[in-house]
Design a protein around this motif. Sequence first.
Motif, PDB file in Angstrom:
ATOM      1  N   ILE A   5       0.853  -1.166   0.000  1.00  0.00           N
ATOM      2  CA  ILE A   5       0.000   0.000   0.000  1.00  0.00           C
ATOM      3  C   ILE A   5       0.891   1.219   0.000  1.00  0.00           C
ATOM      4  O   ILE A   5       1.944   1.231   0.639  1.00  0.00           O
ATOM      5  N   VAL A   6       0.476   2.268  -0.706  1.00  0.00           N
ATOM      6  CA  VAL A   6       1.341   3.420  -0.841  1.00  0.00           C
ATOM      7  C   VAL A   6       0.672   4.675  -0.340  1.00  0.00           C
ATOM      8  O   VAL A   6      -0.539   4.825  -0.350  1.00  0.00           O
ATOM      9  N   SER A   7       1.476   5.583   0.115  1.00  0.00           N
ATOM     10  CA  SER A   7       1.021   6.927   0.418  1.00  0.00           C
ATOM     11  C   SER A   7       1.593   7.839  -0.634  1.00  0.00           C
ATOM     12  O   SER A   7       2.164   7.399  -1.622  1.00  0.00           O
ATOM     13  N   SER A   8       1.495   9.140  -0.413  1.00  0.00           N
ATOM     14  CA  SER A   8       2.045  10.071  -1.388  1.00  0.00           C
ATOM     15  C   SER A   8       3.562   9.966  -1.451  1.00  0.00           C
ATOM     16  O   SER A   8       4.180  10.416  -2.389  1.00  0.00           O
ATOM     17  N   VAL A   9       4.164   9.356  -0.442  1.00  0.00           N
ATOM     18  CA  VAL A   9       5.610   9.135  -0.475  1.00  0.00           C
ATOM     19  C   VAL A   9       5.934   7.654  -0.493  1.00  0.00           C
ATOM     20  O   VAL A   9       7.025   7.250  -0.131  1.00  0.00           O
ATOM     21  N   LEU A  10       4.977   6.830  -0.903  1.00  0.00           N
ATOM     22  CA  LEU A  10       5.148   5.385  -1.043  1.00  0.00           C
ATOM     23  C   LEU A  10       5.484   4.730   0.291  1.00  0.00           C
ATOM     24  O   LEU A  10       6.625   4.577   0.670  1.00  0.00           O
ATOM     25  N   PHE A 149      -5.768  12.469   8.055  1.00  0.00           N
ATOM     26  CA  PHE A 149      -4.473  12.718   8.693  1.00  0.00           C
ATOM     27  C   PHE A 149      -4.617  13.925   9.615  1.00  0.00           C
ATOM     28  O   PHE A 149      -5.178  14.953   9.247  1.00  0.00           O
ATOM     29  N   ASN A 150      -4.106  13.779  10.825  1.00  0.00           N
ATOM     30  CA  ASN A 150      -4.273  14.870  11.803  1.00  0.00           C
ATOM     31  C   ASN A 150      -2.962  15.531  12.189  1.00  0.00           C
ATOM     32  O   ASN A 150      -2.894  16.244  13.203  1.00  0.00           O
ATOM     33  N   GLY A 151      -1.926  15.311  11.399  1.00  0.00           N
ATOM     34  CA  GLY A 151      -0.626  15.886  11.717  1.00  0.00           C
ATOM     35  C   GLY A 151       0.288  14.914  12.420  1.00  0.00           C
ATOM     36  O   GLY A 151       1.505  15.083  12.446  1.00  0.00           O
ATOM     37  N   ALA A 157      -8.814   4.088   6.784  1.00  0.00           N
ATOM     38  CA  ALA A 157     -10.142   3.622   6.394  1.00  0.00           C
ATOM     39  C   ALA A 157     -10.052   2.117   6.238  1.00  0.00           C
ATOM     40  O   ALA A 157      -8.954   1.566   6.079  1.00  0.00           O
ATOM     41  N   LYS A 158     -11.194   1.440   6.302  1.00  0.00           N
ATOM     42  CA  LYS A 158     -11.227   0.001   6.052  1.00  0.00           C
ATOM     43  C   LYS A 158     -12.590  -0.358   5.499  1.00  0.00           C
ATOM     44  O   LYS A 158     -13.596  -0.297   6.198  1.00  0.00           O
ATOM     45  N   CYS A 159     -12.590  -0.734   4.223  1.00  0.00           N
ATOM     46  CA  CYS A 159     -13.828  -1.064   3.533  1.00  0.00           C
ATOM     47  C   CYS A 159     -13.693  -2.462   2.931  1.00  0.00           C
ATOM     48  O   CYS A 159     -12.770  -2.717   2.160  1.00  0.00           O
ATOM     49  N   CYS A 160     -14.612  -3.349   3.300  1.00  0.00           N
ATOM     50  CA  CYS A 160     -14.506  -4.765   2.958  1.00  0.00           C
ATOM     51  C   CYS A 160     -15.625  -5.194   2.023  1.00  0.00           C
ATOM     52  O   CYS A 160     -16.728  -4.647   2.056  1.00  0.00           O
ATOM     53  N   THR A 161     -15.339  -6.209   1.219  1.00  0.00           N
ATOM     54  CA  THR A 161     -16.397  -6.770   0.378  1.00  0.00           C
ATOM     55  C   THR A 161     -17.550  -7.291   1.229  1.00  0.00           C
ATOM     56  O   THR A 161     -18.710  -7.232   0.822  1.00  0.00           O
ATOM     57  N   SER A 162     -17.231  -7.770   2.423  1.00  0.00           N
ATOM     58  CA  SER A 162     -18.266  -8.295   3.321  1.00  0.00           C
ATOM     59  C   SER A 162     -19.081  -7.202   3.989  1.00  0.00           C
ATOM     60  O   SER A 162     -20.046  -7.497   4.706  1.00  0.00           O
ATOM     61  N   ASP A 163     -18.741  -5.947   3.741  1.00  0.00           N
ATOM     62  CA  ASP A 163     -19.544  -4.828   4.251  1.00  0.00           C
ATOM     63  C   ASP A 163     -20.748  -4.541   3.360  1.00  0.00           C
ATOM     64  O   ASP A 163     -21.687  -3.858   3.785  1.00  0.00           O
ATOM     65  N   ILE A 164     -20.703  -5.028   2.110  1.00  0.00           N
ATOM     66  CA  ILE A 164     -21.721  -4.657   1.131  1.00  0.00           C
ATOM     67  C   ILE A 164     -22.202  -5.894   0.363  1.00  0.00           C
ATOM     68  O   ILE A 164     -21.541  -6.926   0.369  1.00  0.00           O
ATOM     69  N   THR A 165     -23.337  -5.759  -0.295  1.00  0.00           N
ATOM     70  CA  THR A 165     -23.880  -6.857  -1.090  1.00  0.00           C
ATOM     71  C   THR A 165     -23.236  -6.891  -2.478  1.00  0.00           C
ATOM     72  O   THR A 165     -22.566  -5.933  -2.892  1.00  0.00           O
ATOM     73  N   THR A 185      -8.715  14.644   3.091  1.00  0.00           N
ATOM     74  CA  THR A 185     -10.044  14.377   2.538  1.00  0.00           C
ATOM     75  C   THR A 185     -10.047  12.983   1.926  1.00  0.00           C
ATOM     76  O   THR A 185      -8.989  12.444   1.581  1.00  0.00           O
ATOM     77  N   ALA A 186     -11.243  12.439   1.775  1.00  0.00           N
ATOM     78  CA  ALA A 186     -11.357  11.106   1.164  1.00  0.00           C
ATOM     79  C   ALA A 186     -10.843  11.113  -0.270  1.00  0.00           C
ATOM     80  O   ALA A 186     -10.208  10.150  -0.723  1.00  0.00           O
ATOM     81  N   GLU A 187     -11.120  12.204  -0.993  1.00  0.00           N
ATOM     82  CA  GLU A 187     -10.679  12.289  -2.388  1.00  0.00           C
ATOM     83  C   GLU A 187      -9.156  12.258  -2.468  1.00  0.00           C
ATOM     84  O   GLU A 187      -8.580  11.569  -3.321  1.00  0.00           O
ATOM     85  N   LYS A 188      -8.485  12.974  -1.584  1.00  0.00           N
ATOM     86  CA  LYS A 188      -7.024  12.973  -1.585  1.00  0.00           C
ATOM     87  C   LYS A 188      -6.470  11.630  -1.111  1.00  0.00           C
ATOM     88  O   LYS A 188      -5.412  11.189  -1.553  1.00  0.00           O
ATOM     89  N   TYR A 189      -7.185  10.985  -0.205  1.00  0.00           N
ATOM     90  CA  TYR A 189      -6.765   9.674   0.296  1.00  0.00           C
ATOM     91  C   TYR A 189      -6.679   8.660  -0.840  1.00  0.00           C
ATOM     92  O   TYR A 189      -5.767   7.833  -0.887  1.00  0.00           O
ATOM     93  N   MET A 190      -7.617   8.720  -1.770  1.00  0.00           N
ATOM     94  CA  MET A 190      -7.656   7.768  -2.869  1.00  0.00           C
ATOM     95  C   MET A 190      -6.590   8.040  -3.929  1.00  0.00           C
ATOM     96  O   MET A 190      -6.377   7.222  -4.828  1.00  0.00           O
ATOM     97  N   ASP A 191      -5.902   9.184  -3.818  1.00  0.00           N
ATOM     98  CA  ASP A 191      -4.897   9.573  -4.800  1.00  0.00           C
ATOM     99  C   ASP A 191      -3.514   9.177  -4.286  1.00  0.00           C
ATOM    100  O   ASP A 191      -2.823   9.974  -3.662  1.00  0.00           O
ATOM    101  N   GLY A 192      -3.103   7.915  -4.543  1.00  0.00           N
ATOM    102  CA  GLY A 192      -1.821   7.445  -4.020  1.00  0.00           C
ATOM    103  C   GLY A 192      -1.140   6.458  -4.933  1.00  0.00           C
ATOM    104  O   GLY A 192      -0.464   5.545  -4.466  1.00  0.00           O
ATOM    105  N   THR A 193      -1.289   6.614  -6.233  1.00  0.00           N
ATOM    106  CA  THR A 193      -0.682   5.684  -7.188  1.00  0.00           C
ATOM    107  C   THR A 193       0.843   5.757  -7.099  1.00  0.00           C
ATOM    108  O   THR A 193       1.410   6.844  -7.118  1.00  0.00           O
TER     109      THR A 193
END
Length: 417
Positions: A5-10, A149-151, A157-165, A185-193
């Motif tokens: 898993i990567v962050s903005s600095v891998l 991130f709070n500094g 976050a943790k989202c599982c296939t078993s959380d949804i149908t 923000t959630a949008e920035k969180y998803m930006d970590g390629t």
Amino acid sequence: MRSFIVSSVLLGLASAAVVPVVPEVVPRGKGHGHDHKKFNVQVGVRPYYLVDDMDESPLKKKLESCSEQEFKTSDFVFSHRGAPLQFPEHTLQGYTAARRQGAGVIECDVSFTKDKQLVCRHSQCDLHYTTNILNTTLASKCSIPFTPFNGTAPATAKCCTSDITLAEFKTLCGKMEGFNANATTAEKYMDGTPYFRTDLYSQGCPKLMSVDDYIPLVDSWDLKYTAELKTPEVKMPFDGYTQKQYAQDLVNKFYQYGVEPSRVWLQSFLPDDIFYWIDNEPDFGKQAVYLDERVDTPAGYDNATASIPELAKRGVKIMAPAFFALTKVDKLGKIVPSEYALACKKAGLDMVAWSFDRSGWLQIGGGGYYYDYVKNVTNNDGDMYTVLDVLAQQVGIKAIFSDWPATATYYANCFGL
């Protein structure tokens, strides 16, 4: 397969008995419903780039000599999650790219949804960093909601296939694996390629795949399957759903679609899953692949190596550690088969290795995890082919999982694999 898993600095770069119920469907053989038109495998520029980057050697000359040949699909090449070096993993687009690149065997990592339906995800709880779930109303159903991130503490976050149908799962879009741990923000969180991948093919809504999508698709291409039963991240039994039923349900899906067991390589990191298939579904069990992560520590490596003869007696036929465990550097500085690889050979076990083209630049730390035992002699990307050659010609692996199948396809075609 191992995830990173990567962050903005891998950041890096992770029961009750079941009586098998077999649907009464007669296997229909090797694929059906396709028109058998000629299919042109394309390997693109990456293999040529890697060959050009190799140190001068007989291997380089051999690979150069194959540059203009026609390339064909190879069962030596297992598509790892599709083609996730550049395409969102376990998506229709990624699988289609893997097929075009010559993978003869397509992987679906199998997880289950809240309503106990089987879907293709590398991890039961990876939706927050491999899909757009945090940008949808389904975010409210995640096991752990997004926390910025709070500094001091990283975003989580943790989202599982078993959380949804299943129906909810199918509304999501795939994205490149990764997250930004410094996001507010959630949008920035998803930006970590990661730096060595791309978002070029993530536009639109890459289609997620259920097992009911995956099996007919691969069948229509007349290719083969490797399906990994992912280790659950929820307590089992899950709402009455046992591990053994989960293992049987995967087999039953192949029966449902009339797929011959000889076209299927089931996988698991859990030895009990392998033993279950050996004991209850022997036609599938004889090609079950034991994914061996015990090798990740020195003590675990020694114990895993010592256990090979007993596993062979138990009926295991195929071992699959990360490929670093199959090689080492000898006193002359040459890459050679490891003690683990030699133990497998002695016991008559086949080997499958994972995962090629999953590391970043080999100039950085010799390639990291996947090159751990040879990283002192790997320092440029062309060395990938040097390692693959040892795996293929000296270790004698049956196949290699690859994040960019074209790289392995080029090698396989050049050597007639």
